[in-house]
Design a protein around this motif. Structure first.
Motif, mmCIF file in Angstrom:
data_model
loop_
_atom_site.group_PDB
_atom_site.id
_atom_site.type_symbol
_atom_site.label_atom_id
_atom_site.label_comp_id
_atom_site.label_asym_id
_atom_site.label_seq_id
_atom_site.Cartn_x
_atom_site.Cartn_y
_atom_site.Cartn_z
ATOM 1 N N VAL A 47 0.842 -1.200 0.000
ATOM 2 C CA VAL A 47 0.000 0.000 0.000
ATOM 3 C C VAL A 47 0.878 1.252 0.000
ATOM 4 O O VAL A 47 0.610 2.212 -0.714
ATOM 5 N N GLY A 48 1.953 1.216 0.776
ATOM 6 C CA GLY A 48 2.876 2.351 0.823
ATOM 7 C C GLY A 48 3.476 2.656 -0.531
ATOM 8 O O GLY A 48 3.578 3.820 -0.938
ATOM 9 N N LYS A 49 3.850 1.599 -1.253
ATOM 10 C CA LYS A 49 4.434 1.801 -2.591
ATOM 11 C C LYS A 49 3.393 2.352 -3.567
ATOM 12 O O LYS A 49 3.710 3.199 -4.403
ATOM 13 N N GLN A 53 3.833 5.742 -5.615
ATOM 14 C CA GLN A 53 3.791 5.778 -7.081
ATOM 15 C C GLN A 53 2.658 6.666 -7.584
ATOM 16 O O GLN A 53 2.833 7.444 -8.529
ATOM 17 N N GLY A 54 1.496 6.579 -6.933
ATOM 18 C CA GLY A 54 0.354 7.401 -7.334
ATOM 19 C C GLY A 54 0.633 8.882 -7.114
ATOM 20 O O GLY A 54 0.292 9.724 -7.946
ATOM 21 N N ARG A 55 1.265 9.195 -6.005
ATOM 22 C CA ARG A 55 1.607 10.582 -5.680
ATOM 23 C C ARG A 55 2.601 11.126 -6.691
ATOM 24 O O ARG A 55 2.442 12.234 -7.213
ATOM 25 N N GLN A 56 3.632 10.326 -7.012
ATOM 26 C CA GLN A 56 4.656 10.778 -7.960
ATOM 27 C C GLN A 56 4.097 10.897 -9.379
ATOM 28 O O GLN A 56 4.489 11.796 -10.122
ATOM 29 N N SER A 57 3.153 10.014 -9.732
ATOM 30 C CA SER A 57 2.575 10.097 -11.084
ATOM 31 C C SER A 57 1.738 11.373 -11.252
ATOM 32 O O SER A 57 1.602 11.883 -12.353
ATOM 33 N N LYS A 58 1.191 11.874 -10.152
ATOM 34 C CA LYS A 58 0.432 13.131 -10.197
ATOM 35 C C LYS A 58 1.353 14.342 -10.025
ATOM 36 O O LYS A 58 0.897 15.482 -10.053
ATOM 37 N N GLY A 59 2.653 14.080 -9.789
ATOM 38 C CA GLY A 59 3.622 15.162 -9.623
ATOM 39 C C GLY A 59 3.502 15.876 -8.285
ATOM 40 O O GLY A 59 3.801 17.057 -8.187
ATOM 41 N N ASP A 64 2.627 18.276 -0.580
ATOM 42 C CA ASP A 64 1.499 18.666 -1.430
ATOM 43 C C ASP A 64 0.294 17.758 -1.196
ATOM 44 O O ASP A 64 -0.842 18.232 -1.073
ATOM 45 N N LEU A 65 0.556 16.445 -1.162
ATOM 46 C CA LEU A 65 -0.524 15.484 -0.940
ATOM 47 C C LEU A 65 -1.151 15.697 0.434
ATOM 48 O O LEU A 65 -2.376 15.676 0.583
ATOM 49 N N ALA A 66 -0.313 15.914 1.439
ATOM 50 C CA ALA A 66 -0.815 16.143 2.795
ATOM 51 C C ALA A 66 -1.704 17.385 2.841
ATOM 52 O O ALA A 66 -2.775 17.362 3.456
ATOM 53 N N GLU A 95 -6.954 7.837 -1.296
ATOM 54 C CA GLU A 95 -7.467 7.170 -2.502
ATOM 55 C C GLU A 95 -8.037 8.186 -3.483
ATOM 56 O O GLU A 95 -7.745 8.154 -4.673
ATOM 57 N N ARG A 96 -8.875 9.086 -2.982
ATOM 58 C CA ARG A 96 -9.511 10.080 -3.863
ATOM 59 C C ARG A 96 -8.472 11.044 -4.439
ATOM 60 O O ARG A 96 -8.582 11.460 -5.594
ATOM 61 N N ALA A 97 -7.462 11.392 -3.651
ATOM 62 C CA ALA A 97 -6.449 12.350 -4.108
ATOM 63 C C ALA A 97 -5.569 11.773 -5.213
ATOM 64 O O ALA A 97 -5.235 12.464 -6.173
ATOM 65 N N ILE A 98 -5.183 10.489 -5.077
ATOM 66 C CA ILE A 98 -4.281 9.901 -6.084
ATOM 67 C C ILE A 98 -5.029 9.080 -7.132
ATOM 68 O O ILE A 98 -4.450 8.675 -8.140
ATOM 69 N N GLY A 99 -6.313 8.790 -6.887
ATOM 70 C CA GLY A 99 -7.126 8.070 -7.869
ATOM 71 C C GLY A 99 -6.840 6.588 -7.951
ATOM 72 O O GLY A 99 -7.125 5.959 -8.961
ATOM 73 N N LEU A 100 -6.269 5.998 -6.898
ATOM 74 C CA LEU A 100 -5.979 4.561 -6.885
ATOM 75 C C LEU A 100 -6.575 3.922 -5.638
ATOM 76 O O LEU A 100 -6.638 4.549 -4.585
ATOM 77 N N LYS A 101 -6.996 2.656 -5.788
ATOM 78 C CA LYS A 101 -7.547 1.943 -4.643
ATOM 79 C C LYS A 101 -6.422 1.516 -3.696
ATOM 80 O O LYS A 101 -5.374 1.063 -4.148
ATOM 81 N N LEU A 102 -6.660 1.663 -2.388
ATOM 82 C CA LEU A 102 -5.668 1.259 -1.390
ATOM 83 C C LEU A 102 -6.216 0.183 -0.460
ATOM 84 O O LEU A 102 -5.483 -0.365 0.355
ATOM 85 N N ARG A 103 -7.500 -0.107 -0.567
ATOM 86 C CA ARG A 103 -8.120 -1.089 0.324
ATOM 87 C C ARG A 103 -8.791 -2.179 -0.499
ATOM 88 O O ARG A 103 -9.121 -1.984 -1.663
ATOM 89 N N GLY A 104 -8.979 -3.330 0.110
ATOM 90 C CA GLY A 104 -9.631 -4.439 -0.570
ATOM 91 C C GLY A 104 -8.641 -5.258 -1.375
ATOM 92 O O GLY A 104 -7.439 -5.198 -1.163
ATOM 93 N N LYS A 105 -9.190 -6.016 -2.347
ATOM 94 C CA LYS A 105 -8.297 -6.893 -3.108
ATOM 95 C C LYS A 105 -7.771 -6.255 -4.383
ATOM 96 O O LYS A 105 -6.906 -6.800 -5.038
ATOM 97 N N ASP A 106 -8.310 -5.084 -4.765
ATOM 98 C CA ASP A 106 -7.874 -4.417 -6.001
ATOM 99 C C ASP A 106 -6.870 -3.311 -5.721
ATOM 100 O O ASP A 106 -6.904 -2.259 -6.362
ATOM 101 N N ILE A 107 -5.956 -3.520 -4.788
ATOM 102 C CA ILE A 107 -4.999 -2.469 -4.412
ATOM 103 C C ILE A 107 -4.157 -2.077 -5.629
ATOM 104 O O ILE A 107 -3.602 -2.938 -6.309
ATOM 105 N N GLY A 108 -4.096 -0.776 -5.895
ATOM 106 C CA GLY A 108 -3.310 -0.273 -7.013
ATOM 107 C C GLY A 108 -4.094 -0.054 -8.288
ATOM 108 O O GLY A 108 -3.602 0.569 -9.214
ATOM 109 N N LYS A 109 -5.329 -0.557 -8.344
ATOM 110 C CA LYS A 109 -6.160 -0.370 -9.531
ATOM 111 C C LYS A 109 -6.768 1.044 -9.499
ATOM 112 O O LYS A 109 -6.940 1.615 -8.426
#
Length: 118
Positions: A47-49, A53-59, A64-66, A95-109
């Motif tokens: 989840v940390g990775k 990755q999501g934060r860096q892909s959004k620049g 900034d994310l905080a 999740e909403r800020a980076i647009g990726l799932k962090l919970r459940g079985k679809d982590i990273g989607k």
């Protein structure tokens, strides 16, 4: 001055711990010596990775994310390094800020942003 209005004062000394208090300290020490360690689950490194990755892909930087999710930069650092105890409210904001799932079985989607139904 033969008649004085002095009252007698009794001084009480403080006693040591009562039997119940001593027993309580023994029980606490015994619990501390237990071999089984109880601890809270932490955020997984996966989840940390994904957060990183999501934060860096959004620049975005951690700061900034905080700022975007109204948390302290240390919170983001703790989540990315796997030191944080998961909080669903914070995870949802990330999740909403980076647009990726962090919970459940679809982590990273990618997060499916559908209309909020009531």
């Amino acid at each position: 001055m033969a008649e004085s209005d002095w009252d007698t004062v009794t001084v009480l000394r403080k006693k040591g711990p009562s039997a119940a208090q001593a027993k309580s300290k023994q029980n606490t020490a015994k619990l501390d010596r237990e071999t089984e360690e109880l601890h809270h689950d932490r955020v997984s490194l996966e989840v940390g990775k994904v957060i990183q990755q999501g934060r860096q892909s959004k620049g975005l930087t951690q700061k900034d994310l905080a700022t975007k999710i109204n948390e302290k930069p240390q919170v983001i650092a703790d989540y990315e390094s796997g030191r944080a105890i998961p909080n669903n409210q914070v995870m949802g904001k990330i999740e909403r800020a980076i647009g990726l799932k962090l919970r459940g079985k679809d982590i990273g989607k990618p997060l499916e942003t559908g209309p909020k139904g009531k």
